[in-house]
Design a protein around this motif. Structure first.
Motif, PDB file in Angstrom:
ATOM      1  N   UNK A   1      18.985 -13.345  21.653  1.00 12.94           N
ATOM      2  CA  UNK A   1      20.430 -13.139  21.527  1.00 12.94           C
ATOM      3  C   UNK A   1      20.806 -12.462  20.218  1.00 12.94           C
ATOM      4  N   UNK A   2      19.841 -12.186  19.350  1.00 13.85           N
ATOM      5  CA  UNK A   2      20.134 -11.486  18.110  1.00 13.85           C
ATOM      6  C   UNK A   2      19.181 -11.860  16.997  1.00 13.85           C
ATOM      7  N   UNK A   3      18.785 -10.856  16.200  1.00 13.44           N
ATOM      8  CA  UNK A   3      17.851 -11.057  15.108  1.00 13.44           C
ATOM      9  C   UNK A   3      18.371 -10.392  13.839  1.00 13.44           C
ATOM     10  N   UNK A   4      18.318 -11.144  12.734  1.00 10.73           N
ATOM     11  CA  UNK A   4      18.742 -10.596  11.447  1.00 10.73           C
ATOM     12  C   UNK A   4      18.133 -11.457  10.347  1.00 10.73           C
ATOM     13  N   UNK A   5      17.397 -10.818   9.434  1.00 14.69           N
ATOM     14  CA  UNK A   5      16.679 -11.522   8.385  1.00 14.69           C
ATOM     15  C   UNK A   5      17.061 -10.957   7.017  1.00 14.69           C
ATOM     16  N   UNK A   6      17.333 -11.855   6.074  1.00 16.04           N
ATOM     17  CA  UNK A   6      17.777 -11.498   4.725  1.00 16.04           C
ATOM     18  C   UNK A   6      16.653 -11.772   3.737  1.00 16.04           C
ATOM     19  N   UNK A   7      16.384 -10.787   2.860  1.00 17.94           N
ATOM     20  CA  UNK A   7      15.380 -10.942   1.803  1.00 17.94           C
ATOM     21  C   UNK A   7      15.939 -10.286   0.552  1.00 17.94           C
ATOM     22  N   UNK A   8      16.024 -11.034  -0.549  1.00 19.41           N
ATOM     23  CA  UNK A   8      16.614 -10.437  -1.736  1.00 19.41           C
ATOM     24  C   UNK A   8      16.211 -11.122  -3.022  1.00 19.41           C
ATOM     25  N   UNK A   9      16.386 -10.390  -4.127  1.00 18.14           N
ATOM     26  CA  UNK A   9      16.179 -10.960  -5.454  1.00 18.14           C
ATOM     27  C   UNK A   9      17.535 -11.287  -6.073  1.00 18.14           C
ATOM     28  N   UNK A  10      17.591 -11.365  -7.393  1.00 10.43           N
ATOM     29  CA  UNK A  10      18.834 -11.757  -8.051  1.00 10.43           C
ATOM     30  C   UNK A  10      19.931 -10.703  -7.920  1.00 10.43           C
ATOM     31  N   UNK A  11      19.552  -9.424  -7.772  1.00 12.58           N
ATOM     32  CA  UNK A  11      20.538  -8.345  -7.822  1.00 12.58           C
ATOM     33  C   UNK A  11      20.684  -7.561  -6.531  1.00 12.58           C
ATOM     34  N   UNK A  12      19.651  -7.504  -5.711  1.00 12.25           N
ATOM     35  CA  UNK A  12      19.728  -6.685  -4.499  1.00 12.25           C
ATOM     36  C   UNK A  12      18.988  -7.357  -3.354  1.00 12.25           C
ATOM     37  N   UNK A  13      19.368  -6.951  -2.148  1.00 14.61           N
ATOM     38  CA  UNK A  13      18.762  -7.529  -0.960  1.00 14.61           C
ATOM     39  C   UNK A  13      18.733  -6.489   0.149  1.00 14.61           C
ATOM     40  N   UNK A  14      17.905  -6.760   1.148  1.00 17.75           N
ATOM     41  CA  UNK A  14      17.871  -5.936   2.350  1.00 17.75           C
ATOM     42  C   UNK A  14      17.998  -6.854   3.561  1.00 17.75           C
ATOM     43  N   UNK A  15      18.500  -6.289   4.650  1.00 17.71           N
ATOM     44  CA  UNK A  15      18.471  -6.951   5.941  1.00 17.71           C
ATOM     45  C   UNK A  15      17.431  -6.256   6.799  1.00 17.71           C
ATOM     46  N   UNK A  16      16.628  -7.027   7.477  1.00 14.12           N
ATOM     47  CA  UNK A  16      15.737  -6.480   8.493  1.00 14.12           C
ATOM     48  C   UNK A  16      16.367  -6.796   9.840  1.00 14.12           C
ATOM     49  N   UNK A  17      16.817  -5.754  10.508  1.00 16.19           N
ATOM     50  CA  UNK A  17      17.509  -5.791  11.790  1.00 16.19           C
ATOM     51  C   UNK A  17      18.943  -6.327  11.630  1.00 16.19           C
ATOM     52  N   UNK A  18      19.780  -5.947  12.575  1.00 17.44           N
ATOM     53  CA  UNK A  18      21.198  -6.314  12.561  1.00 17.44           C
ATOM     54  C   UNK A  18      21.631  -6.578  13.986  1.00 17.44           C
TER      55      UNK A  18
ATOM     56  N   UNK B   1       5.218   4.752   8.310  1.00 13.35           N
ATOM     57  CA  UNK B   1       4.318   3.629   8.122  1.00 13.35           C
ATOM     58  C   UNK B   1       3.498   3.817   6.857  1.00 13.35           C
ATOM     59  N   UNK B   2       3.376   2.745   6.095  1.00 10.26           N
ATOM     60  CA  UNK B   2       2.573   2.701   4.867  1.00 10.26           C
ATOM     61  C   UNK B   2       3.087   3.596   3.756  1.00 10.26           C
ATOM     62  N   UNK B   3       4.340   4.020   3.862  1.00 14.88           N
ATOM     63  CA  UNK B   3       4.984   4.790   2.800  1.00 14.88           C
ATOM     64  C   UNK B   3       6.099   3.913   2.234  1.00 14.88           C
ATOM     65  N   UNK B   4       5.872   3.201   1.115  1.00  8.84           N
ATOM     66  CA  UNK B   4       6.850   2.237   0.610  1.00  8.84           C
ATOM     67  C   UNK B   4       8.205   2.882   0.312  1.00  8.84           C
ATOM     68  N   UNK B   5       9.266   2.154   0.624  1.00  8.98           N
ATOM     69  CA  UNK B   5      10.635   2.570   0.324  1.00  8.98           C
ATOM     70  C   UNK B   5      11.156   1.675  -0.794  1.00  8.98           C
ATOM     71  N   UNK B   6      11.662   2.276  -1.883  1.00  7.79           N
ATOM     72  CA  UNK B   6      12.220   1.511  -2.989  1.00  7.79           C
ATOM     73  C   UNK B   6      13.702   1.288  -2.773  1.00  7.79           C
ATOM     74  N   UNK B   7      14.109   0.038  -2.815  1.00  8.28           N
ATOM     75  CA  UNK B   7      15.522  -0.331  -2.772  1.00  8.28           C
ATOM     76  C   UNK B   7      15.773  -1.155  -4.036  1.00  8.28           C
ATOM     77  N   UNK B   8      16.240  -0.487  -5.079  1.00  9.86           N
ATOM     78  CA  UNK B   8      16.295  -1.150  -6.375  1.00  9.86           C
ATOM     79  C   UNK B   8      14.895  -1.538  -6.795  1.00  9.86           C
ATOM     80  N   UNK B   9      14.704  -2.821  -7.080  1.00  9.33           N
ATOM     81  CA  UNK B   9      13.374  -3.294  -7.468  1.00  9.33           C
ATOM     82  C   UNK B   9      12.600  -3.870  -6.286  1.00  9.33           C
ATOM     83  N   UNK B  10      13.176  -3.800  -5.102  1.00  8.33           N
ATOM     84  CA  UNK B  10      12.470  -4.217  -3.895  1.00  8.33           C
ATOM     85  C   UNK B  10      11.687  -3.044  -3.333  1.00  8.33           C
ATOM     86  N   UNK B  11      10.490  -3.324  -2.848  1.00  8.26           N
ATOM     87  CA  UNK B  11       9.680  -2.309  -2.181  1.00  8.26           C
ATOM     88  C   UNK B  11       9.450  -2.762  -0.742  1.00  8.26           C
TER      89      UNK B  11
END
Length: 280
Positions: free
Chosen positions: A13-30, A102-112
Protein backbone atom coordinates in the motif's frame (compact mmCIF):
# COMPACT_ATOMS: atom_id res chain seq x y z
CA UNK A 1 28.31 10.85 14.17
CA UNK A 2 25.11 8.97 13.46
CA UNK A 3 22.31 8.40 10.98
CA UNK A 4 18.63 8.60 11.84
CA UNK A 5 16.39 6.13 10.03
CA UNK A 6 12.70 5.32 9.96
CA UNK A 7 10.20 3.54 7.78
CA UNK A 8 7.33 5.95 7.13
CA UNK A 9 5.36 3.09 5.54
CA UNK A 10 6.27 -0.33 4.20
CA UNK A 11 4.06 -2.64 2.19
CA UNK A 12 2.12 -3.00 -1.04
CA UNK A 13 0.00 0.00 0.00
CA UNK A 14 3.03 2.31 -0.01
CA UNK A 15 6.75 2.48 0.71
CA UNK A 16 8.83 5.39 1.98
CA UNK A 17 12.08 5.27 3.96
CA UNK A 18 13.90 8.18 5.64
CA UNK A 19 17.68 8.26 6.21
CA UNK A 20 19.46 11.37 7.41
CA UNK A 21 22.19 12.98 9.47
CA UNK A 22 22.02 16.15 11.55
CA UNK A 23 21.66 18.49 8.55
CA UNK A 24 20.34 16.58 5.54
CA UNK A 25 18.29 13.55 4.66
CA UNK A 26 17.02 11.57 1.71
CA UNK A 27 13.84 9.61 1.10
CA UNK A 28 14.01 6.29 -0.68
CA UNK A 29 10.73 5.97 -2.58
CA UNK A 30 7.60 8.08 -2.12
CA UNK A 31 4.73 5.64 -2.16
CA UNK A 32 2.43 7.38 0.31
CA UNK A 33 0.74 10.74 -0.15
CA UNK A 34 2.51 14.02 0.52
CA UNK A 35 0.06 14.69 3.35
CA UNK A 36 0.74 11.36 5.03
CA UNK A 37 4.50 11.80 4.59
CA UNK A 38 4.35 15.21 6.27
CA UNK A 39 2.04 13.98 9.03
CA UNK A 40 4.19 10.99 9.92
CA UNK A 41 7.43 12.94 9.85
CA UNK A 42 5.91 15.61 12.11
CA UNK A 43 4.85 12.96 14.62
CA UNK A 44 8.46 11.73 14.66
CA UNK A 45 9.90 15.22 15.08
CA UNK A 46 11.49 15.15 11.63
CA UNK A 47 11.53 18.15 9.32
CA UNK A 48 10.86 17.99 5.59
CA UNK A 49 13.27 20.92 5.29
CA UNK A 50 16.11 18.50 5.96
CA UNK A 51 15.10 16.28 3.04
CA UNK A 52 17.30 17.17 0.06
CA UNK A 53 16.43 14.45 -2.49
CA UNK A 54 14.21 11.49 -3.29
CA UNK A 55 15.62 8.27 -4.74
CA UNK A 56 13.25 5.98 -6.64
CA UNK A 57 13.91 2.25 -6.67
CA UNK A 58 11.43 1.35 -9.43
CA UNK A 59 8.19 2.47 -11.04
CA UNK A 60 5.54 0.43 -9.22
CA UNK A 61 2.72 2.53 -7.78
CA UNK A 62 3.46 1.66 -4.14
CA UNK A 63 6.86 3.34 -4.57
CA UNK A 64 5.93 6.47 -6.52
CA UNK A 65 2.30 7.31 -5.67
CA UNK A 66 3.16 10.43 -3.68
CA UNK A 67 6.25 11.45 -5.63
CA UNK A 68 4.94 14.20 -7.90
CA UNK A 69 3.15 16.23 -5.22
CA UNK A 70 5.93 15.82 -2.64
CA UNK A 71 8.75 16.70 -5.02
CA UNK A 72 6.91 19.70 -6.46
CA UNK A 73 5.92 21.12 -3.08
CA UNK A 74 9.43 20.95 -1.64
CA UNK A 75 11.35 21.47 -4.90
CA UNK A 76 13.24 18.22 -4.39
CA UNK A 77 15.44 16.62 -7.04
CA UNK A 78 14.33 13.11 -7.93
CA UNK A 79 17.00 10.53 -8.69
CA UNK A 80 15.49 8.04 -11.11
CA UNK A 81 16.78 5.98 -14.02
CA UNK A 82 15.48 6.72 -17.53
CA UNK A 83 13.93 3.26 -17.73
CA UNK A 84 12.04 3.77 -14.49
CA UNK A 85 10.93 7.26 -15.53
CA UNK A 86 9.53 5.97 -18.83
CA UNK A 87 7.49 3.26 -17.11
CA UNK A 88 6.09 5.44 -14.32
CA UNK A 89 2.34 5.93 -14.67
CA UNK A 90 2.28 9.34 -13.00
CA UNK A 91 2.94 12.74 -14.55
CA UNK A 92 6.46 13.78 -13.59
CA UNK A 93 6.39 16.95 -15.67
CA UNK A 94 8.07 19.92 -14.03
CA UNK A 95 10.09 17.81 -11.61
CA UNK A 96 13.88 18.02 -11.40
CA UNK A 97 14.78 14.51 -12.59
CA UNK A 98 18.36 13.33 -12.29
CA UNK A 99 19.52 9.98 -13.64
CA UNK A 100 21.80 7.72 -11.65
CA UNK A 101 23.95 4.75 -12.55
CA UNK A 102 24.62 1.59 -10.58
CA UNK A 103 27.79 1.82 -8.48
CA UNK A 104 28.20 5.52 -9.24
CA UNK A 105 27.78 7.26 -5.83
CA UNK A 106 25.56 10.35 -5.66
CA UNK A 107 26.52 13.04 -3.12
CA UNK A 108 23.67 14.72 -1.28
CA UNK A 109 25.44 17.05 1.10
CA UNK A 110 27.56 14.75 3.24
CA UNK A 111 25.42 11.72 2.42
CA UNK A 112 26.60 9.34 -0.29
CA UNK A 113 23.96 7.21 -1.99
CA UNK A 114 25.00 4.22 -4.09
CA UNK A 115 22.57 2.17 -6.15
CA UNK A 116 22.95 -1.39 -7.37
CA UNK A 117 20.67 -3.52 -9.57
CA UNK A 118 18.29 -6.15 -8.23
CA UNK A 119 15.94 -8.81 -9.54
CA UNK A 120 12.36 -7.54 -9.62
CA UNK A 121 9.60 -7.38 -12.20
CA UNK A 122 10.22 -3.76 -13.14
CA UNK A 123 12.05 -2.00 -15.95
CA UNK A 124 15.27 -0.98 -14.16
CA UNK A 125 15.02 -1.69 -10.41
CA UNK A 126 17.73 -0.78 -7.90
CA UNK A 127 18.51 -1.09 -4.22
CA UNK A 128 20.37 1.64 -2.32
CA UNK A 129 23.06 2.05 0.31
CA UNK A 130 23.28 5.41 2.08
CA UNK A 131 26.63 6.21 3.71
CA UNK A 132 27.71 8.93 6.11
CA UNK A 133 31.18 8.99 7.70
CA UNK A 134 31.53 5.23 7.49
CA UNK A 135 27.97 4.41 8.61
CA UNK A 136 26.07 2.42 5.99
CA UNK A 137 22.32 1.84 5.81
CA UNK A 138 20.83 -0.38 3.10
CA UNK A 139 17.34 -0.33 1.61
CA UNK A 140 16.83 -3.85 0.28
CA UNK A 141 13.19 -4.45 -0.67
CA UNK A 142 11.26 -5.74 -3.71
CA UNK A 143 13.86 -8.39 -4.45
CA UNK A 144 13.10 -11.65 -6.19
CA UNK A 145 16.28 -13.48 -5.29
CA UNK A 146 19.39 -12.98 -3.18
CA UNK A 147 22.16 -12.11 -5.64
CA UNK A 148 25.88 -11.41 -5.18
CA UNK A 149 25.24 -7.66 -5.18
CA UNK A 150 22.91 -7.99 -2.21
CA UNK A 151 25.21 -10.30 -0.26
CA UNK A 152 28.14 -7.95 -0.74
CA UNK A 153 26.34 -4.82 0.44
CA UNK A 154 24.35 -6.43 3.24
CA UNK A 155 27.64 -7.56 4.78
CA UNK A 156 28.77 -3.93 5.06
CA UNK A 157 25.67 -2.36 6.59
CA UNK A 158 25.25 -1.04 10.12
CA UNK A 159 21.48 -1.18 9.59
CA UNK A 160 19.19 -2.42 6.85
CA UNK A 161 15.62 -2.32 5.64
CA UNK A 162 15.34 -5.95 4.53
CA UNK A 163 12.38 -7.41 2.70
CA UNK A 164 10.64 -10.37 4.33
CA UNK A 165 7.53 -10.41 2.18
CA UNK A 166 5.90 -13.78 2.64
CA UNK A 167 5.83 -17.04 4.51
CA UNK A 168 6.01 -19.89 2.02
CA UNK A 169 3.24 -21.94 3.68
CA UNK A 170 0.90 -18.96 4.04
CA UNK A 171 1.41 -18.05 0.39
CA UNK A 172 0.83 -21.60 -0.79
CA UNK A 173 -2.33 -22.03 1.27
CA UNK A 174 -3.64 -18.51 0.68
CA UNK A 175 -6.32 -17.03 -1.54
CA UNK A 176 -4.07 -15.71 -4.33
CA UNK A 177 -4.51 -17.29 -7.77
CA UNK A 178 -1.79 -19.69 -8.84
CA UNK A 179 -0.26 -17.35 -11.44
CA UNK A 180 0.16 -14.59 -8.84
CA UNK A 181 1.72 -16.96 -6.32
CA UNK A 182 4.25 -17.96 -8.97
CA UNK A 183 5.05 -14.33 -9.81
CA UNK A 184 5.69 -13.51 -6.15
CA UNK A 185 7.98 -16.50 -5.56
CA UNK A 186 9.32 -16.82 -9.09
CA UNK A 187 12.69 -15.04 -8.81
CA UNK A 188 11.60 -11.54 -9.88
CA UNK A 189 8.98 -10.95 -7.22
CA UNK A 190 9.65 -10.78 -3.49
CA UNK A 191 11.82 -12.41 -0.84
CA UNK A 192 10.34 -15.09 1.40
CA UNK A 193 11.00 -15.04 5.14
CA UNK A 194 13.29 -18.03 4.71
CA UNK A 195 15.35 -16.38 1.96
CA UNK A 196 15.73 -13.19 3.98
CA UNK A 197 16.69 -15.14 7.10
CA UNK A 198 19.33 -17.15 5.21
CA UNK A 199 20.90 -13.90 3.98
CA UNK A 200 20.72 -12.45 7.50
CA UNK A 201 22.37 -15.45 9.14
CA UNK A 202 25.11 -15.87 6.54
CA UNK A 203 26.08 -12.25 5.85
CA UNK A 204 25.04 -10.13 8.82
CA UNK A 205 28.11 -8.28 10.09
CA UNK A 206 28.80 -8.25 13.81
CA UNK A 207 28.31 -4.48 13.88
CA UNK A 208 24.77 -4.48 12.40
CA UNK A 209 22.69 -2.81 15.11
CA UNK A 210 19.22 -2.82 13.50
CA UNK A 211 17.33 -4.76 10.86
CA UNK A 212 13.91 -3.47 9.84
CA UNK A 213 11.90 -6.26 8.25
CA UNK A 214 10.07 -4.59 5.39
CA UNK A 215 7.38 -4.94 2.73
CA UNK A 216 5.52 -7.71 4.58
CA UNK A 217 2.52 -9.06 2.71
CA UNK A 218 -0.80 -8.34 4.39
CA UNK A 219 -2.20 -11.73 3.37
CA UNK A 220 0.83 -14.01 3.15
CA UNK A 221 2.84 -13.17 6.25
CA UNK A 222 2.53 -12.76 10.00
CA UNK A 223 4.52 -9.97 11.73
CA UNK A 224 4.82 -11.93 14.98
CA UNK A 225 5.97 -15.05 13.17
CA UNK A 226 8.72 -13.36 11.16
CA UNK A 227 9.92 -11.26 14.09
CA UNK A 228 10.30 -14.35 16.27
CA UNK A 229 12.11 -16.12 13.44
CA UNK A 230 14.70 -13.36 13.15
CA UNK A 231 15.05 -12.64 16.86
CA UNK A 232 16.02 -16.26 17.46
CA UNK A 233 19.03 -15.66 15.19
CA UNK A 234 19.73 -11.96 15.73
CA UNK A 235 22.31 -11.87 18.51
CA UNK A 236 22.82 -8.20 19.41
CA UNK A 237 20.94 -6.91 16.36
CA UNK A 238 17.58 -5.30 17.14
CA UNK A 239 14.75 -6.66 14.98
CA UNK A 240 11.91 -4.32 14.01
CA UNK A 241 8.93 -5.09 11.80
CA UNK A 242 8.13 -2.10 9.58
CA UNK A 243 4.39 -1.49 9.47
CA UNK A 244 2.12 -1.03 6.46
CA UNK A 245 -0.13 1.23 8.58
CA UNK A 246 2.17 3.62 10.42
CA UNK A 247 5.70 4.89 10.83
CA UNK A 248 8.33 3.16 12.95
CA UNK A 249 10.19 5.06 15.66
CA UNK A 250 13.35 6.87 14.61
CA UNK A 251 16.42 4.71 15.18
CA UNK A 252 19.90 6.19 15.68
CA UNK A 253 22.58 4.27 13.82
CA UNK A 254 26.09 4.81 15.19
CA UNK A 255 29.37 3.89 13.56
CA UNK A 256 31.00 0.70 14.74
CA UNK A 257 34.10 -0.81 13.16
CA UNK A 258 34.35 -4.48 12.40
CA UNK A 259 34.95 -7.14 9.80
CA UNK A 260 32.01 -7.77 7.46
CA UNK A 261 30.54 -11.25 7.63
CA UNK A 262 31.94 -13.54 4.94
CA UNK A 263 33.30 -10.67 2.85
CA UNK A 264 33.29 -11.75 -0.77
CA UNK A 265 34.30 -10.45 -4.15
CA UNK A 266 30.97 -10.07 -5.98
CA UNK A 267 30.25 -10.72 -9.61
CA UNK A 268 29.10 -7.29 -10.74
CA UNK A 269 28.03 -8.47 -14.15
CA UNK A 270 24.87 -7.05 -15.67
CA UNK A 271 21.71 -8.23 -13.97
CA UNK A 272 19.16 -9.11 -16.62
CA UNK A 273 15.75 -7.71 -15.74
CA UNK A 274 12.40 -8.47 -17.31
CA UNK A 275 9.56 -6.09 -18.13
CA UNK A 276 6.43 -7.12 -16.29
CA UNK A 277 3.32 -5.56 -14.80
CA UNK A 278 3.21 -4.50 -11.19
CA UNK A 279 2.96 -7.07 -8.44
CA UNK A 280 -0.08 -6.89 -6.19
Amino acid sequence: MQLAITSLNSGSNGNCYYIGNEKEAVLVDAGISCRETEKRMKRLGLSMNKVKAIFISHEHTDHVRGLAVLARKYQLPVYITPGTEQRTRFDLGGLVLRPFLAYDPVQVGKLSVTAFPKYHDASDPHSFVVEYKGIKVGVFTDIGVVCEHLKYHFAECHAAFLEANYDEDLLEQGRYPYYLKNRIRGGRGHLANKQALELFMAYKPSFMSHVLLSHLSKDNNDPDLVKALFEANAGDTEVIVASRFEETPVFKIIYSAGTPARKLAPDFGQVQLGLFDELV
